[in-house]
Design a protein around this motif. Structure first.
Motif, short mmCIF file in Angstrom:
data_model
loop_
_atom_site.label_atom_id
_atom_site.label_comp_id
_atom_site.label_asym_id
_atom_site.label_seq_id
_atom_site.Cartn_x
_atom_site.Cartn_y
_atom_site.Cartn_z
N ASN A 232 0.71 -1.30 0.08
CA ASN A 232 0.03 0.00 -0.19
C ASN A 232 0.97 1.18 -0.16
O ASN A 232 0.47 2.32 -0.54
N ALA A 233 1.87 1.22 0.60
CA ALA A 233 3.01 2.40 0.68
C ALA A 233 3.51 2.60 -0.66
O ALA A 233 3.53 3.80 -1.26
N LEU A 234 3.81 1.58 -1.56
CA LEU A 234 4.22 1.72 -2.76
C LEU A 234 2.98 2.33 -3.68
O LEU A 234 3.32 3.29 -4.52
N VAL A 235 1.92 1.62 -3.60
CA VAL A 235 0.93 1.96 -4.54
C VAL A 235 0.39 3.45 -4.26
O VAL A 235 0.03 4.26 -5.00
N SER A 236 0.30 3.93 -2.93
CA SER A 236 0.07 5.14 -2.66
C SER A 236 0.88 6.19 -3.34
O SER A 236 0.48 7.31 -3.75
N GLU A 237 2.28 5.88 -3.04
CA GLU A 237 3.17 6.90 -3.83
C GLU A 237 2.85 6.94 -5.25
O GLU A 237 2.81 8.13 -5.81
N ILE A 238 2.64 5.78 -5.95
CA ILE A 238 2.29 5.88 -7.51
C ILE A 238 1.03 6.74 -7.60
O ILE A 238 1.04 7.54 -8.48
N LEU A 239 0.12 6.46 -7.01
CA LEU A 239 -1.00 7.16 -7.07
C LEU A 239 -0.86 8.84 -6.89
O LEU A 239 -1.64 9.55 -7.38
N ARG A 240 -0.07 9.16 -5.92
CA ARG A 240 -0.17 10.27 -5.70
C ARG A 240 0.81 10.95 -6.69
O ARG A 240 0.49 12.06 -7.21
N THR A 241 1.88 10.56 -7.17
CA THR A 241 2.62 11.33 -8.15
C THR A 241 2.10 11.01 -9.66
O THR A 241 2.45 11.80 -10.50
N ARG A 242 1.77 9.72 -9.96
CA ARG A 242 1.43 9.52 -11.48
C ARG A 242 -0.05 9.06 -11.44
O ARG A 242 -0.30 9.09 -12.80
N GLY A 243 -0.68 8.74 -10.58
CA GLY A 243 -2.13 8.51 -10.68
C GLY A 243 -2.29 6.95 -11.35
O GLY A 243 -1.33 6.16 -11.20
N ALA A 244 -3.57 6.65 -11.59
CA ALA A 244 -3.76 5.35 -11.91
C ALA A 244 -3.15 4.98 -12.98
O ALA A 244 -2.88 3.58 -13.15
N ALA A 245 -2.90 5.64 -14.12
CA ALA A 245 -2.20 5.44 -14.97
C ALA A 245 -0.75 4.75 -15.09
O ALA A 245 -0.24 4.34 -15.97
N GLY A 246 -0.20 5.47 -14.01
CA GLY A 246 1.28 5.10 -13.46
C GLY A 246 1.35 3.49 -12.89
O GLY A 246 2.26 3.14 -12.71
N LEU A 247 0.12 2.84 -12.64
CA LEU A 247 0.40 1.49 -12.04
C LEU A 247 1.10 0.72 -12.83
O LEU A 247 0.76 0.35 -14.13
N PRO A 248 2.06 -0.04 -12.37
CA PRO A 248 2.85 -1.04 -12.98
C PRO A 248 2.38 -2.53 -12.99
O PRO A 248 1.39 -2.73 -12.48
N GLU A 249 2.70 -3.25 -13.99
CA GLU A 249 2.18 -4.69 -14.17
C GLU A 249 2.69 -5.35 -13.03
O GLU A 249 1.69 -6.30 -12.74
N ARG A 250 3.53 -5.17 -12.28
CA ARG A 250 4.04 -6.16 -11.07
C ARG A 250 4.70 -4.73 -10.27
O ARG A 250 5.47 -3.97 -10.61
N LEU A 251 4.44 -5.30 -9.09
CA LEU A 251 5.18 -4.27 -7.84
C LEU A 251 6.51 -4.66 -7.35
O LEU A 251 7.50 -3.86 -7.08
N ALA A 252 7.17 -6.03 -7.76
CA ALA A 252 8.08 -6.57 -7.21
C ALA A 252 9.21 -5.80 -7.50
O ALA A 252 10.25 -5.55 -6.91
N PRO A 253 9.49 -5.27 -8.80
CA PRO A 253 10.69 -4.52 -9.24
C PRO A 253 10.90 -3.34 -8.31
O PRO A 253 11.86 -2.60 -8.42
N LEU A 254 9.82 -2.59 -7.65
CA LEU A 254 9.84 -1.39 -6.73
C LEU A 254 10.28 -1.80 -5.35
O LEU A 254 10.53 -1.07 -4.39
N TYR A 255 10.19 -3.07 -5.06
CA TYR A 255 10.81 -3.61 -3.43
C TYR A 255 11.84 -3.12 -3.27
O TYR A 255 12.02 -2.67 -2.13
N PRO A 256 13.24 -3.15 -4.04
CA PRO A 256 14.33 -2.85 -3.45
C PRO A 256 14.45 -1.57 -2.64
O PRO A 256 14.99 -1.09 -1.68
N GLU A 257 13.65 -0.49 -3.36
CA GLU A 257 13.70 0.81 -2.96
C GLU A 257 12.90 0.86 -1.61
O GLU A 257 13.44 1.62 -0.66
N LEU A 258 11.67 0.23 -1.37
CA LEU A 258 11.21 0.21 -0.27
C LEU A 258 11.76 -0.53 0.98
O LEU A 258 12.04 -0.20 1.91
N LEU A 259 12.34 -1.72 0.41
CA LEU A 259 13.24 -2.57 1.44
C LEU A 259 14.43 -1.62 2.13
O LEU A 259 14.80 -1.89 3.35
N ALA A 260 14.91 -0.69 1.45
CA ALA A 260 15.97 -0.21 1.75
C ALA A 260 15.65 1.03 3.05
O ALA A 260 16.65 1.46 3.88
#
Length: 285
Positions: A232-260
């Motif tokens: 949800n933290a990842l999705v909220s940032e996407i919806l805040r900055t890029r909106g629904a059109a910015g949702l990716p096919e998969r969230l896993a490629p964004l995990y490293p940034e969050l895990l850090a």
């Protein structure tokens, strides 16, 4: 092709114990209702049971999807395989039982409110009944067990190419958010676009304190709740900055940034499950 007044979408994964009760609680045989059951990644007899009911219902179609994942199956059924969009689409989990009148109540609530994109059903049993009722009312939230979306909203979603990330856990939270932002960004958020329908009720299998199966199910559910928290933290940032059109096919490629930057929360109720969820995310990244 003329659209039925109501389309009901049931998503089921290994629900052979509950799927018959779920489907029997729906308006089988009604000419103005089309029921579609997506059996995804199941290894049991869920699809066979559903097809036996479909053979006598007349308005029920079973879709067998080899791949699991609720969000992936939601995309495929709703955005790829449904031939037309109805004025109202009602979504039901394969382990839920819908109370009489709920389907029509959801459709009527959507039709009566021009600005609404979605409508939320309410639970009718369980130890946390009053808590969950209050949470739905306060947050205009929705349970994946029973909710509805306008066909016009789904048509706009399809035309815009907006799809749920296929590795998303807790698809209902994102669907509710998309309804509230009207497929825009978080700046467009309006609670009133996701309306409440207390007349639409569902029942789910209660957790038994003496059942090992219930404990195993609850353990897996708690891990998923933690995974959902971080997603949800990842999705909220996407919806805040890029909106629904910015949702990716998969969230896993964004995990490293969050895990850090993330660590397990310190609350005793979540620390262990957060730890397991973060380990799963690290493996998937």
């Amino acid at each position: 092709m003329e659209a039925p007044a109501i389309t009901v979408a049931v998503l089921a994964h290994n629900e052979e114990r509950r799927i018959a009760a779920c489907l029997e609680s729906l308006p089988l045989g009604r000419a103005d209702v089309a029921i579609h059951v997506a059996v995804n990644g199941s290894s049991d007899s869920t699809a066979d049971i559903a097809e036996a009911i479909a053979a006598r219902a007349g308005n029920l179609t079973v879709h067998r999807f080899a791949e699991g994942g609720k969000a992936r199956s939601w995309n495929r059924l709703v955005l790829d395989e449904l031939p037309v969009f109805s004025p109202a689409h009602v979504f039901v989990d394969g382990d839920a039982e819908v109370l009489p009148g709920a389907i029509d109540a959801l459709a009527a609530a959507l039709a009566a409110d021009p600005q609404a994109n979605g409508a939320s059903g309410f639970p009718d049993n369980g130890r946390g009944l009053h808590y969950y009722e209050g949470a739905i009312e306060e947050e205009h939230g929705l349970f994946g067990d029973l909710y509805a979306l306008k066909g016009s909203f789904l048509a706009r979603m399809k035309a815009a190419g907006v799809r749920l990330p296929v590795d998303l856990v807790g698809d209902d939270g994102l669907i509710g958010a998309l309804a509230k932002i009207d497929l825009g960004t978080l700046a467009d958020w309006q609670e009133a676009r996701q309306i409440l329908c207390p007349a639409a009720r569902f029942r789910c299998e209660p957790v038994s304190l003496v059942s090992p199966r219930s404990w195993r199910m609850q353990y897996r559910r708690m891990i998923n709740y933690s995974l959902r928290h971080y997603q949800n933290a990842l999705v909220s940032e996407i919806l805040r900055t890029r909106g629904a059109a910015g949702l990716p096919e998969r969230l896993a490629p964004l995990y490293p940034e969050l895990l850090a930057r993330e660590a397990p929360r310190l609350e005793l109720s979540s620390w262990w499950f957060d730890r397991l969820a973060l380990a799963r995310m690290a493996k998937a990244a």
